[in-house]
Design an enzyme around this catalytic site. Structure first.
Site, PDB file in Angstrom:
ATOM      1  N   ASP A 216       0.829  -1.206   0.000  1.00 54.09           N
ATOM      2  CA  ASP A 216       0.000   0.000   0.000  1.00 54.09           C
ATOM      3  C   ASP A 216       0.869   1.264   0.000  1.00 54.09           C
ATOM      4  O   ASP A 216       1.976   1.252   0.531  1.00 54.09           O
ATOM      5  CB  ASP A 216      -0.894  -0.037   1.252  1.00 54.09           C
ATOM      6  CG  ASP A 216      -2.117   0.844   1.092  1.00 54.09           C
ATOM      7  OD1 ASP A 216      -2.286   1.465   0.016  1.00 54.09           O
ATOM      8  OD2 ASP A 216      -2.914   0.909   2.043  1.00 54.09           O
TER       9      ASP A 216
ATOM     10  N   HIS B 269       2.749   3.654  -8.934  1.00 51.63           N
ATOM     11  CA  HIS B 269       2.642   2.216  -9.225  1.00 51.63           C
ATOM     12  C   HIS B 269       3.904   1.715  -9.941  1.00 51.63           C
ATOM     13  O   HIS B 269       4.363   0.603  -9.710  1.00 51.63           O
ATOM     14  CB  HIS B 269       1.398   1.916 -10.059  1.00 51.63           C
ATOM     15  CG  HIS B 269       0.123   2.179  -9.300  1.00 51.63           C
ATOM     16  ND1 HIS B 269      -0.093   1.680  -8.036  1.00 51.63           N
ATOM     17  CD2 HIS B 269      -0.977   2.913  -9.601  1.00 51.63           C
ATOM     18  CE1 HIS B 269      -1.276   2.079  -7.605  1.00 51.63           C
ATOM     19  NE2 HIS B 269      -1.832   2.834  -8.530  1.00 51.63           N
TER      20      HIS B 269
ATOM     21  N   LEU C  50       8.789 -19.668  -4.277  1.00 52.66           N
ATOM     22  CA  LEU C  50       7.431 -19.389  -4.749  1.00 52.66           C
ATOM     23  C   LEU C  50       7.080 -17.910  -4.640  1.00 52.66           C
ATOM     24  O   LEU C  50       7.362 -17.265  -3.625  1.00 52.66           O
ATOM     25  CB  LEU C  50       6.445 -20.198  -3.883  1.00 52.66           C
ATOM     26  CG  LEU C  50       4.965 -19.956  -4.114  1.00 52.66           C
ATOM     27  CD1 LEU C  50       4.536 -20.470  -5.495  1.00 52.66           C
ATOM     28  CD2 LEU C  50       4.123 -20.642  -3.028  1.00 52.66           C
TER      29      LEU C  50
HETATM   30  C1  FPP Z   1      -1.918   0.145  -3.336  1.00 53.74           C
HETATM   31  O1  FPP Z   1      -1.465   1.467  -3.302  1.00 53.74           O
HETATM   32  C2  FPP Z   1      -1.349  -0.528  -4.500  1.00 53.74           C
HETATM   33  C3  FPP Z   1      -2.068  -1.117  -5.500  1.00 53.74           C
HETATM   34  C4  FPP Z   1      -3.538  -1.147  -5.540  1.00 53.74           C
HETATM   35  C5  FPP Z   1      -1.405  -1.726  -6.653  1.00 53.74           C
HETATM   36  C6  FPP Z   1      -0.135  -2.474  -6.355  1.00 53.74           C
HETATM   37  C7  FPP Z   1       0.597  -2.538  -7.601  1.00 53.74           C
HETATM   38  C8  FPP Z   1       1.941  -2.503  -7.728  1.00 53.74           C
HETATM   39  C9  FPP Z   1       2.910  -2.522  -6.616  1.00 53.74           C
HETATM   40  C10 FPP Z   1       2.551  -2.407  -9.077  1.00 53.74           C
HETATM   41  C11 FPP Z   1       2.305  -3.540 -10.000  1.00 53.74           C
HETATM   42  C12 FPP Z   1       2.559  -4.854  -9.423  1.00 53.74           C
HETATM   43  C13 FPP Z   1       3.278  -5.816  -9.951  1.00 53.74           C
HETATM   44  C14 FPP Z   1       3.180  -7.176  -9.327  1.00 53.74           C
HETATM   45  C15 FPP Z   1       4.170  -5.621 -11.123  1.00 53.74           C
HETATM   46  P1  FPP Z   1      -2.524   2.641  -3.446  1.00 53.74           P
HETATM   47  O2  FPP Z   1      -2.614   3.032  -4.874  1.00 53.74           O
HETATM   48  O3  FPP Z   1      -3.821   2.235  -2.810  1.00 53.74           O
HETATM   49  O4  FPP Z   1      -1.829   3.766  -2.607  1.00 53.74           O
HETATM   50  P2  FPP Z   1      -2.556   4.922  -1.788  1.00 53.74           P
HETATM   51  O5  FPP Z   1      -3.303   4.241  -0.661  1.00 53.74           O
HETATM   52  O6  FPP Z   1      -1.405   5.750  -1.306  1.00 53.74           O
HETATM   53  O7  FPP Z   1      -3.455   5.645  -2.738  1.00 53.74           O
END
Ligand code: FPP
Length: 240
Positions: free
Chosen positions: A26, A43, A137
């Site tokens: 997060d 991201h 894994l």
């Molecule tokens: C939460 O942060 C994160 C996500 C919903 C997406 C996680 C994705 C990645 C780490 C990148 C892609 C993954 C891979 C496996 C290549 P948020 O956007 O909710 O953050 P915030 O709470 O600060 O808005």
């Protein structure tokens, strides 16, 4: 590589039997907006750091890692953001295929692939197939929701003709049937909830929460989590 820090963490991992760690990654959005950047940049940074953290865990002797990449609820985000995450995953899968020999990782996607773009779903399946004999894994929860997973498991069991089920039957019908439950679940960015992640599998997991935003998650953060885990007395409901 900071050898002495890795040695220290490895020792604790071995002593505590920490073999499966799961991350709720997060804080990508906040990392980006704090820098005046679009959320997609967060991201991207989170995706890069995810690769580093997986490597770190392996170097610390942790055999299994599960990450929450995209939940069944994340489709509600603006389509530009959803598309950016899907593109990152697509490119991650391409890299993982090319680097499979050197990484030696088995990849398993947890979740319903039917809702993904067909080309992406096929790439996920291909990566699972070509890495299925590696020992380490990495589970990537993608279009995953804990409740949906349990419902899916129930329906699979009903379709198989069962009229009564055991806990072992349910476990074996989950997306995680191939691995043990997580020992430790880490959530970054100062939130204290599970957000529908590994609801069944977290029954006896230990939890660790940190304010660090996912793109900044470092070896020091992993060491904090492992240190905290090593101080826990896991009783699994018994008196020890
Ligand atoms: C939460 O942060 C994160 C996500 C919903 C997406 C996680 C994705 C990645 C780490 C990148 C892609 C993954 C891979 C496996 C290549 P948020 O956007 O909710 O953050 P915030 O709470 O600060 O808005």
């Amino acid at each position: 590589m900071n050898t002495s820090q890795y040695d220290r963490i490895r020792e604790k991992v071995a002593a505590t039997g920490l073999s499966h760690i799961a991350f709720i990654m997060d804080g990508n959005g906040r990392w980006a907006t704090g820098r005046g950047l679009p959320r997609e940049a967060g991201h991207r940074a989170g995706g890069e750091n995810f690769k580093k953290v997986v490597r770190m865990c392996g170097d610390c002797g942790i055999d299994a890692v599960t990450v929450y990449a995209f939940s069944t609820e994340n489709w509600k985000r603006p389509s530009a953001e959803v598309n950016a995450i899907m593109r990152l995953l697509d490119s991650f899968i391409g890299d993982a295929k090319r680097e499979k020999e050197e990484n030696g990782i088995r990849y398993v996607f947890l979740g319903d692939k039917a809702a993904l773009a067909p080309a992406l779903a096929q790439k996920c399946e291909e990566l699972e197939q070509i890495t299925k004999n590696y020992k380490r894994l990495l589970n990537i929860a993608l279009n995953y929701g804990g409740r949906a997973e349990i419902v899916h498991a129930c329906n699979t069991l009903i379709a198989s003709g069962k009229t009564e089920v055991t806990e072992a039957d349910v476990s074996a019908a989950l997306y995680t049937a191939h691995c043990d439950d997580p020992d430790l679940i880490v959530r970054t960015a100062g939130e204290y909830r599970l957000s529908n992640f590994l609801l069944w599998q977290s029954a006896y997991a230990e939890f660790f929460f940190t304010d660090t935003l996912w793109p900044d998650y470092s070896l020091d953060d992993l060491e904090d989590a492992v240190n905290s885990f090593s101080g826990r007395r896991r009783r699994f409901g018994a008196v020890l």
